[in-house]
Scaffold this motif. Structure first.
Motif, mmCIF file in Angstrom:
data_model
loop_
_atom_site.group_PDB
_atom_site.id
_atom_site.type_symbol
_atom_site.label_atom_id
_atom_site.label_comp_id
_atom_site.label_asym_id
_atom_site.label_seq_id
_atom_site.Cartn_x
_atom_site.Cartn_y
_atom_site.Cartn_z
ATOM 1 N N ALA A 275 -13.979 -18.269 -8.386
ATOM 2 C CA ALA A 275 -14.143 -17.921 -9.793
ATOM 3 C C ALA A 275 -15.617 -17.834 -10.153
ATOM 4 O O ALA A 275 -16.418 -18.694 -9.774
ATOM 5 N N GLY A 276 -15.994 -16.773 -10.850
ATOM 6 C CA GLY A 276 -17.362 -16.612 -11.319
ATOM 7 C C GLY A 276 -18.350 -16.192 -10.258
ATOM 8 O O GLY A 276 -19.554 -16.150 -10.531
ATOM 9 N N THR A 277 -17.890 -15.883 -9.049
ATOM 10 C CA THR A 277 -18.812 -15.484 -7.981
ATOM 11 C C THR A 277 -18.589 -14.014 -7.604
ATOM 12 O O THR A 277 -17.711 -13.333 -8.136
ATOM 13 N N THR A 278 -19.388 -13.546 -6.667
ATOM 14 C CA THR A 278 -19.333 -12.156 -6.208
ATOM 15 C C THR A 278 -19.041 -12.108 -4.720
ATOM 16 O O THR A 278 -19.581 -12.903 -3.949
ATOM 17 N N GLY A 279 -18.165 -11.188 -4.327
ATOM 18 C CA GLY A 279 -17.843 -11.000 -2.925
ATOM 19 C C GLY A 279 -17.981 -9.543 -2.535
ATOM 20 O O GLY A 279 -18.381 -8.699 -3.340
ATOM 21 N N ALA A 280 -17.659 -9.258 -1.281
ATOM 22 C CA ALA A 280 -17.801 -7.892 -0.778
ATOM 23 C C ALA A 280 -16.601 -7.532 0.085
ATOM 24 O O ALA A 280 -16.067 -8.369 0.820
ATOM 25 N N LEU A 281 -16.178 -6.278 -0.014
ATOM 26 C CA LEU A 281 -15.124 -5.726 0.830
ATOM 27 C C LEU A 281 -15.746 -4.613 1.668
ATOM 28 O O LEU A 281 -16.219 -3.612 1.118
ATOM 29 N N CYS A 282 -15.751 -4.810 2.986
ATOM 30 C CA CYS A 282 -16.423 -3.869 3.883
ATOM 31 C C CYS A 282 -15.390 -3.141 4.747
ATOM 32 O O CYS A 282 -14.405 -3.746 5.181
#
Length: 309
Positions: A275-282
């Protein structure tokens, strides 16, 4: 002449799934000029003596294509309500056509306009080859169109390969489409004469009404920003914007604005975003990839992996 003009619209999509060139390049190079040429022929056919057959082909193809597209989409609505994302490819067309990094009301309008142009174009192509034939041949033509999506790389690009339920639904939806284009072509000049008793320039008014409906629905003037980074925000478990586009080997950035952690699942692989963070889909593989958040039917969103992004 009307057969190649009618099918020219879909060249953009087929060229992209076959890896020939970008959707946008092929559309503006081939499909858009063909659409313009068809409109010019339509205008000329109303004024030139001796062009009666051409005029009948264009009128019957347009009316049949529009009615068929409406029937095709109405058939799918109950399945969409049940959770099948059957309209999703239409939204992707607009992103690709406008060479955008993410979806917006503008790309939504472009995608649905392209969808309608395909339906009308296929109707014109059929009428050019089968004006006056029995309506059942229109259903056969519709089955050919759907089979083309199954046997070409389209099925791989949109994750349909081996998914027999959505494929069966698509075949079923093509029956009302085929009946409509078959009926219109079978009527031929009779349909043209009947429409003239109702109003002048019936096909022009029909196309204008469809365009107005799409404009009111999507309100593309509210979403002119289609550039920028390939980023999306998770709110209530859904992507905003719903579609993002990246190049192979690149990553879509996902901001989790929810108060809960989320597990993003793509083709069986999971990625956790707190929650409240940033991720990445590669991604390495091209095509449209469905990203799920939990088990909700309309959770998450989509990532288009395109070499031209």
């Amino acid at each position: 002449m009307c057969v190649p003009l009618g099918v020219a619209s879909v060249v953009s999509l087929l060229g992209w799934v076959f890896g020939v060139s970008s959707f946008s390049t092929l559309f503006w190079l081939l499909s858009a000029p063909a659409l313009a040429a068809t409109l010019v022929l339509g205008a000329l056919s109303t004024r030139r003596r001796g062009w009666t057959h051409l005029h009948a082909v264009l009128v019957c193809g347009t009316v049949g294509g529009l009615l068929g597209t409406v029937g095709y989409d109405l058939f799918r609505i109950p399945f969409v309500a049940a959770g099948f994302r059957l309209f999703a490819p239409i939204d992707s067309y607009g992103v690709l056509l406008l060479d955008a990094q993410h979806s917006s009301p503008l790309t939504g309008f472009a995608g649905w306009a392209y969808h309608v142009s395909n339906g009308v174009g296929f109707g014109i192509a059929y009428a050019a080859a089968a004006l006056g034939r029995r309506a059942r041949w229109g259903v056969a033509w519709a089955m050919v169109l759907e089979t083309a999506t199954v046997v070409t790389p389209f099925a791989d690009a949109y994750g349909l390969r081996g998914r027999w339920v959505p494929i069966a639904i698509a075949y079923g939806a093509h029956v009302p489409y085929g009946l409509a284009v078959g009926w219109a072509a079978q009527r031929g000049q009779g349909l043209v004469d009947d429409l003239r008793t109702v109003t002048r320039a019936p096909t022009t008014k029909l196309l204008a009404a469809v365009a107005a409906g799409l404009l009111l629905w999507h309100q593309p003037w509210t979403g002119l920003d289609i550039g920028g980074a390939s980023e999306t925000t998770l709110r209530d478990g859904r992507f905003h914007p719903e579609w993002v586009r990246v190049a192979p080997g690149e990553c879509a950035v996902v901001h989790n604005a929810d108060a809960a952690d989320h597990e993003l699942v793509v083709e069986g692989r999971g990625t956790s975003i707190a929650a409240g963070t940033t991720g990445a889909l590669c991604f390495d593989d091209g095509g449209a990839h469905r990203v799920r958040v939990g088990e909700r039917a309309y959770s998450g969103g989509f990532v288009i992996v395109d070499e031209e992004a």
